[in-house]
Structures are given as structure tokens and as C-alpha cells.
Design a protein around this motif. Sequence first.
Motif, PDB file in Angstrom:
ATOM      1  N   SER A 289       0.827  -1.214   0.000  1.00 26.24           N
ATOM      2  CA  SER A 289       0.000   0.000   0.000  1.00 26.24           C
ATOM      3  C   SER A 289       0.855   1.254   0.000  1.00 26.24           C
ATOM      4  O   SER A 289       0.428   2.313  -0.473  1.00 26.24           O
ATOM      5  CB  SER A 289      -0.936   0.002   1.218  1.00 26.24           C
ATOM      6  OG  SER A 289      -0.197  -0.095   2.418  1.00 26.24           O
ATOM      7  N   THR A 292       1.502   1.379  -4.032  1.00 25.00           N
ATOM      8  CA  THR A 292       0.383   1.400  -4.973  1.00 25.00           C
ATOM      9  C   THR A 292      -0.914   1.906  -4.376  1.00 25.00           C
ATOM     10  O   THR A 292      -1.819   2.289  -5.112  1.00 25.00           O
ATOM     11  CB  THR A 292       0.136  -0.015  -5.517  1.00 25.00           C
ATOM     12  OG1 THR A 292      -0.305  -0.860  -4.436  1.00 25.00           O
ATOM     13  CG2 THR A 292       1.408  -0.600  -6.119  1.00 25.00           C
ATOM     14  N   GLU A 294      -2.927  -0.058  -2.996  1.00 21.82           N
ATOM     15  CA  GLU A 294      -3.752  -1.256  -2.968  1.00 21.82           C
ATOM     16  C   GLU A 294      -3.561  -1.994  -1.648  1.00 21.82           C
ATOM     17  O   GLU A 294      -2.442  -2.329  -1.258  1.00 21.82           O
ATOM     18  CB  GLU A 294      -3.379  -2.174  -4.146  1.00 21.82           C
ATOM     19  CG  GLU A 294      -4.094  -3.500  -4.147  1.00 21.82           C
ATOM     20  CD  GLU A 294      -5.604  -3.336  -4.159  1.00 21.82           C
ATOM     21  OE1 GLU A 294      -6.243  -3.766  -3.174  1.00 21.82           O
ATOM     22  OE2 GLU A 294      -6.133  -2.759  -5.122  1.00 21.82           O
ATOM     23  N   GLN A 298       0.152  -8.504  -2.362  1.00 22.72           N
ATOM     24  CA  GLN A 298       0.645  -8.815  -3.697  1.00 22.72           C
ATOM     25  C   GLN A 298       1.632  -9.978  -3.611  1.00 22.72           C
ATOM     26  O   GLN A 298       2.545  -9.979  -2.776  1.00 22.72           O
ATOM     27  CB  GLN A 298       1.347  -7.594  -4.300  1.00 22.72           C
ATOM     28  CG  GLN A 298       0.466  -6.366  -4.397  1.00 22.72           C
ATOM     29  CD  GLN A 298      -0.715  -6.567  -5.325  1.00 22.72           C
ATOM     30  OE1 GLN A 298      -0.547  -6.993  -6.458  1.00 22.72           O
ATOM     31  NE2 GLN A 298      -1.901  -6.269  -4.834  1.00 22.72           N
ATOM     32  N   THR A 441      -8.617   3.453  -4.116  1.00 19.58           N
ATOM     33  CA  THR A 441      -8.711   2.449  -3.072  1.00 19.58           C
ATOM     34  C   THR A 441      -8.809   3.086  -1.691  1.00 19.58           C
ATOM     35  O   THR A 441      -7.930   3.837  -1.278  1.00 19.58           O
ATOM     36  CB  THR A 441      -7.496   1.515  -3.117  1.00 19.58           C
ATOM     37  OG1 THR A 441      -7.349   1.012  -4.443  1.00 19.58           O
ATOM     38  CG2 THR A 441      -7.664   0.365  -2.144  1.00 19.58           C
ATOM     39  N   ASP A 533     -11.176  -7.599 -11.692  1.00 19.82           N
ATOM     40  CA  ASP A 533     -10.251  -6.966 -10.747  1.00 19.82           C
ATOM     41  C   ASP A 533     -10.399  -7.503  -9.333  1.00 19.82           C
ATOM     42  O   ASP A 533      -9.883  -6.917  -8.386  1.00 19.82           O
ATOM     43  CB  ASP A 533     -10.473  -5.444 -10.736  1.00 19.82           C
ATOM     44  CG  ASP A 533     -11.898  -5.080 -10.351  1.00 19.82           C
ATOM     45  OD1 ASP A 533     -12.794  -5.894 -10.600  1.00 19.82           O
ATOM     46  OD2 ASP A 533     -12.094  -3.975  -9.805  1.00 19.82           O
ATOM     47  N   GLN A 553     -12.769  -4.497  -3.713  1.00 22.94           N
ATOM     48  CA  GLN A 553     -13.173  -3.213  -3.157  1.00 22.94           C
ATOM     49  C   GLN A 553     -14.493  -2.794  -3.794  1.00 22.94           C
ATOM     50  O   GLN A 553     -14.686  -2.938  -5.004  1.00 22.94           O
ATOM     51  CB  GLN A 553     -12.107  -2.152  -3.460  1.00 22.94           C
ATOM     52  CG  GLN A 553     -10.726  -2.471  -2.910  1.00 22.94           C
ATOM     53  CD  GLN A 553     -10.637  -2.249  -1.416  1.00 22.94           C
ATOM     54  OE1 GLN A 553     -11.439  -1.534  -0.840  1.00 22.94           O
ATOM     55  NE2 GLN A 553      -9.650  -2.867  -0.786  1.00 22.94           N
ATOM     56  N   SER A 577      -4.627   7.039  -9.183  1.00 23.73           N
ATOM     57  CA  SER A 577      -4.499   5.859  -8.328  1.00 23.73           C
ATOM     58  C   SER A 577      -3.209   5.107  -8.628  1.00 23.73           C
ATOM     59  O   SER A 577      -2.700   5.126  -9.750  1.00 23.73           O
ATOM     60  CB  SER A 577      -5.695   4.922  -8.537  1.00 23.73           C
ATOM     61  OG  SER A 577      -5.551   3.743  -7.773  1.00 23.73           O
ATOM     62  N   ASP A 579      -3.244   1.902  -8.127  1.00 24.24           N
ATOM     63  CA  ASP A 579      -3.754   0.561  -8.367  1.00 24.24           C
ATOM     64  C   ASP A 579      -3.652   0.200  -9.852  1.00 24.24           C
ATOM     65  O   ASP A 579      -3.343   1.032 -10.700  1.00 24.24           O
ATOM     66  CB  ASP A 579      -5.206   0.483  -7.891  1.00 24.24           C
ATOM     67  CG  ASP A 579      -5.631  -0.950  -7.586  1.00 24.24           C
ATOM     68  OD1 ASP A 579      -4.823  -1.874  -7.816  1.00 24.24           O
ATOM     69  OD2 ASP A 579      -6.766  -1.144  -7.115  1.00 24.24           O
ATOM     70  N   ARG A 580      -4.005  -1.050 -10.154  1.00 25.50           N
ATOM     71  CA  ARG A 580      -3.965  -1.542 -11.529  1.00 25.50           C
ATOM     72  C   ARG A 580      -5.018  -0.855 -12.387  1.00 25.50           C
ATOM     73  O   ARG A 580      -6.091  -0.481 -11.915  1.00 25.50           O
ATOM     74  CB  ARG A 580      -4.200  -3.051 -11.547  1.00 25.50           C
ATOM     75  CG  ARG A 580      -3.128  -3.851 -10.818  1.00 25.50           C
ATOM     76  CD  ARG A 580      -3.637  -5.250 -10.491  1.00 25.50           C
ATOM     77  NE  ARG A 580      -4.713  -5.215  -9.502  1.00 25.50           N
ATOM     78  CZ  ARG A 580      -5.790  -5.999  -9.565  1.00 25.50           C
ATOM     79  NH1 ARG A 580      -5.944  -6.840 -10.556  1.00 25.50           N
ATOM     80  NH2 ARG A 580      -6.731  -5.907  -8.629  1.00 25.50           N
TER      81      ARG A 580
END
Length: 750
Positions: A289, A292, A294, A298, A441, A533, A553, A577, A579-580
Motif C-alpha cells: 500500500s 500502490t 492497494e 501482492q 482504493t 479486478d 473493493q 491511483s 492501483d492496476r
Amino acid sequence: MTTAERDWASFAEPDDEGRLSMELAVDGIYCAACMTRIERSLSAVPGVERARVNLSNKRVAVSWRPEETDGSAIVSTLADLGYQARPFVRGQIDESYKRERNALFRALAVSGFAAMNVMLFSVSVWSGNVTDITPETRELFHWISALIALPAAAYAGQTFYRSAFNAISHGRLNMDVPITLGVMLALGLSFYGTLTASHDTYFESALMLLFFLLLGRTLDHTMRRRTRTYAENLAALRADTAFVLDADGGLKERPVADVTPGELVQVPAGTRVPVDGVVIEGRSEIDQSLVTGETMLQAIGVDDRVYAGTLNGEGTLTVRVSAAGEGTLLDEVNRLLDHAMTARSRSLALADKAARLYAPVVHTAALLTFLGWLALGAGAERSLVVAITVLIITCPCALALAVPAVQVTAAGAFFRNQLLLHAGDALERLAAVDTVVFDKTGTLTMPAARIANADSVPDAVLNAARALAGGSRHPVSVAIAASGKGTAAATDLREIAGAGIEGRVAGTSARLGTPAFAGAEEEAQALGAVFPDATLVGVRLEGLPPCVLAVQQVLRPDAASTVAALRRNGFDLRILSGDRAPAVQRAADSLGVSDWQAGLKPADKIAVLEALKAEGRSVLMVGDGLNDAPALAAADVSISPVTAVDLSQAAADVVFLGDRLAPVATALAIGRRARRLMNENLALAAIYNLIAVPIAVTGHASPLIAAVAMSASSILVTANALRAQRVPGQAEATVAATPAQGSAGEVAPA
């Protein structure tokens, strides 16, 4: 080199170019004018290459060439300016804050208690002067008032007196100079009146002025607390030591500062990664986190990169070091955050702008009044009384209260609407916002992941999954366990590393983990197309077909309506973000936000914000992750949810409570209203002076009338500030902004 010089040099750190750098905690920095004076003076010292002041945490960072100057010369320069400096030690932040906070609270209590008691005697004297009070009773009340007021004012006003004395002794003026002068003259004239059995004294005016000013300063000090703790929050993420593998394969625990790039470091399960580097052996899951944003773990294996400050999962990793101590991503986050906070603190608050010319104008007016009356032959005593009247009537009580009074009232309105205000001047900055940037996120989405397909999973299987998940601390397991209540207890639990957990639920064998572990690969493949996702978790309960849970999420319940309301009122909306891309696109499409970016690191987010500000936009950043902290500080104003990490809350100007996103719109509405009331209060203070000063200069006002007029102006300003309590019924109806360039336009929310 002297002992003192060696002591200061020991706190400095060298760089690759031979410079020394030192961070100092400096007392007495209150405004942007202090910053400019310090930076200019230090930059003029031979050998000093950089001097940067951070107003939020009252620290000064200095770099210099040791062959041209030394640390003691820098500290001496600050002392000559009237600022006491000491080496910044992280552990001293809380202690220093507590001492200053307690001193302000005590002074506020003393001034308030004394003011109330003296006011009782003053009201009796005022009413008695027009009725039947005897001279003996009036003199007794004056002496009692003096006995209360003089020691109380001497104690409660210390923060102003010290600041004013330092300013005058170093040839400068600040806002505390006319405050101190007004208080001293009011007390001195009152004591003289007490000695000469005068009808009038003004002890209550001096005490009330101190009380209101201390109230504003205490509020400001309390609000700045969060921004002054970010360094300690970051320090808590740093590992002090690392386990280094030597040539023989043995482990030695060494300070991180002594670890060099190229060495091998072992990271045990459940510990923070101490360095930046690349995994050469082992598999695990990492909470990234920091990088990213997230919150889901991971998977990490050989050749994957890890960063200092991230949290290792259940596996042991061997990492080849690329950076340790300085140069790590965590160090970059710290540097970016410090730079962003310093840049923000350079903006002058509304009260600072109004007060910059106030002190010289007031003093000049009083001096000219004294000289003018002397020239007219009025005599020294009469001229002095009129000059004192001018100083009392122009004492900056209304001006000093114009902004703090609104801040106090608006802070209460924020609290009633599930908002916590951390910076008083954030109200002014909220009013100017035209662009709102959201993290995804934990900001647009709920902070905790949820089971997206819970309605399609049999209750027995879902209950078994919850029971098994209760035996694991994995973030996905925590989300599953929290998705319901009243589940059966699991027994005979056994966790299989990298696969999942198995046990018995109500006597039946059950498994929870990867789809392969639960024998649900086909179901996972089908569900993955629906929730691309999501994290897919297999569940198998003996006697029933295997199932797959999609843990992901989910948007906050009112995210779509809040975003739509902001768009209707002309705000340009964006999502930035770490995130992906698929996860960010899904959220953006659901909310109708066409301008979004994914995979951003902290420096990338700051670059986007700086580009927006370069276009002339005023940006509100809403974020929650550790990787958002520098961006929150870099934005013109920032908001963070209460579920955010401590560092993000520290960097944010406002924190909102609860699961709803609506407080973001409410904050903008309150900010706009508060800024309008601040401007009105400053205008009222200016009008009051325009009317009152000519009356005082021409000798048509006695010191008593001046004191009453000063108090009346303060009451008027405070009464107007109370209007900030009322928040419009529909926040989005009042949150209007000038449409920003390049607006995303009208997009129907999903």
C-alpha cells in the motif's frame, strides 16, 4: 574547532559533494513573514547553499559547505534574529507539543477566569457611576480589579510579550507588538486611574483581549498538531536494523545505515522490509500500500522488486539491496512530503495578509496624534491621553478575531457534519477549489474489501468460509470473516503456506484458499470474466459443489451521487491511483469520471497536481493511502477518510468520518461560506477603524469610550462569525465553483 562547533557539527549529515546538512527545531515561527526573514538571512551567510523553513512543523533545514562556515554560525544567525534553535530530534516532537499546548491552555484559563471576575466589578462601577455608587466603593472595586487583572495579564500574555520583545529587540515589528502595547497601555492607564481615584479603568478590556487572542492561538496550535507529527509516523515505518547474509551464509544484524547496495538481506515473515531491492530467493505476499495504495497483498517471488517500509507476509525472502537508508522509496516519500508541506506553508493566510501593514499604521497614527496635539498646545498629559485612546480604540481585537472566530465556529460545523478540521486556513483554501482529485482504493471505495458475489453463494458454504477465515490474519481472510455474523466455529484448523486453510465446520471437512486448493479452477475462470479486478478465493464444503468468492473493493454507498453533485456544480473531477488499470477503470466508469490515471507512484501524483496548479487551478486532493500522503500535502487543500493511515491523516487538512463520501461536498460548502464570513469580518473591522480612528484622533473619545468601542467591535465580529454554524440543507446546492479548464463534462453516473 571549539567544543560548541563540534557539538553542532555532530548533528549534521554529509552528502556526496562534501556539504553538511542539519535540521533545526526553531521556536517563534508563526507566519510567512518569519519564513522569509529566516531564509533570506541564512542564505546571506557565506557557505550556506540552501535554507528552507517548514511553517507547519516549525523546522529549518540548512545545507552548507564546512570549509566556509559551520553550524554554530547558522545557529548564531538565528539567535540574532530572535529565534532559538535546537537540533531536531524526532522523539521530542510530542513533548514539545505538550509543553506548548499546556502553557496555552493554562494562559487561556487564567485570562478567562480573571476577565469574568473583573467584568463583574466593572459592570457594577459603570452602572454605579450613573446611579448612586460611593467613591469609596468605586475605589475598592478598582483595587480588587487591579489585584486580579495585573498578575493574570502578566501570566496569560507571556506568549505575546515574548514575541513582541524579540521582534522589537531585533529591529522588526509583528502583530504581537500592537497587541502587547495595547494591553500594557490599558493596564497602565487603569492602574494610574486606580491610584488617582479616577471614575474609569479598563482592566476588563485588556483581559478580554488576551482571552480572545489566546483562544485563536490555542485553536491554531491544536489544528497544526497533525501536520507536525508526520515525521514520527514515517519513522515508525523504518526498520532500524537488517539481517545481512555474509559470505559464509551466516546472518548478522546490522544498522540499516551501514548496509550497502549489492549486499544480501534476509526479510523474515511478518516484518517490514528494511531496504529497497530485488528478491533473489523465496516467495511471499507483500503489503505494498505504500507504493500502490492497494490494500490487498501482492504475490512476490524471484526477480520481483520490494521497497523499504512495506510489510512482508508469511514467507521469508532474500533480497539483493539496491538502496538502504537514504535513497529508498520511503526516503523519497519523506522528502516529497516535506517539500510539499513547505511549499504549501509559503501561502499567506487571509489574516496574515490583513495584518502585515497593521502594526506600522497603528503606531504611526498614535505618534502623529501625540505630536499633533502637542503642536496645538494641548500639553503633554492631554496629548498622551488622546494618543493612548487611539491605541486602545485601534487595538487589533476585531482584526485578530475576524478569522479565528470563524475558524472556531466552522470547526464546530465541521464536527457536526462528521468532519474534523486540522488546519484553520484550510477553510480559505476550500473556498477556492475548482478541481477535485480522488484516489480510488479506500477513498472512492470502502476501506475494507467485500464479497462481491455473496448473494450467489449458498449460505452453508458462505458460513463455512467465514468460519475458516476467522482463523487467518490474511487481509482477504479478514474481509471474508467480517462479511457476516453468527457463523459456526471452525475446529482442527491447519494452514497450508501458499495454498489456504482447512479444518472442520460443524463436523464437516472444509477448505478455503486458492481455487486450485479448493478444486474450483473452472468456477474461478468463469467468475474471473465477471469480476476481472477481484481476488478469487475457492471454498469447498464436503458434500457440496466447490464455490468461488470474488473479494474486491466496492464503492462507497453514496460515491456516485456525491461525484454527480460535484460535477453538476462545475468541478473538474479526476482519479489518480496507484492501483492496476482495470480496477481503476471499473471505478471510473461506474462514477462517470472520464479523466483517470492508474499505476502512479507518489512522485507521479505530485507531478500531475503541479501541472494542474500550473494551469491556474486550485486542487482538492482526497486520498487515504501512505502513497497519497505527499500528494495530499502538495495539493492546495486535502481531505482524508478517518480510516486512512496515520501519515495521510497527518498530511490532510480535513478528515471525514463514516462510510459516506458526502462530507467532501459538505466541506466545500462550509469552506465557501466561512471564507465569505471572514471577508465580511475583515471588512467590519476596517469600517470600524475608519469610523473610530478619526473620532479618537480629534479627542472626541475618552479611553473608556475607546475600550467600549473596541469591545463592541469584537462582539460584532464574533456575532457575525456565529453564522458559520448554519450549513445549507443541501451541500451540493451551495458548492459552486468556476468551471475549470478542460472539464470532463457531463457524464451520467453508473
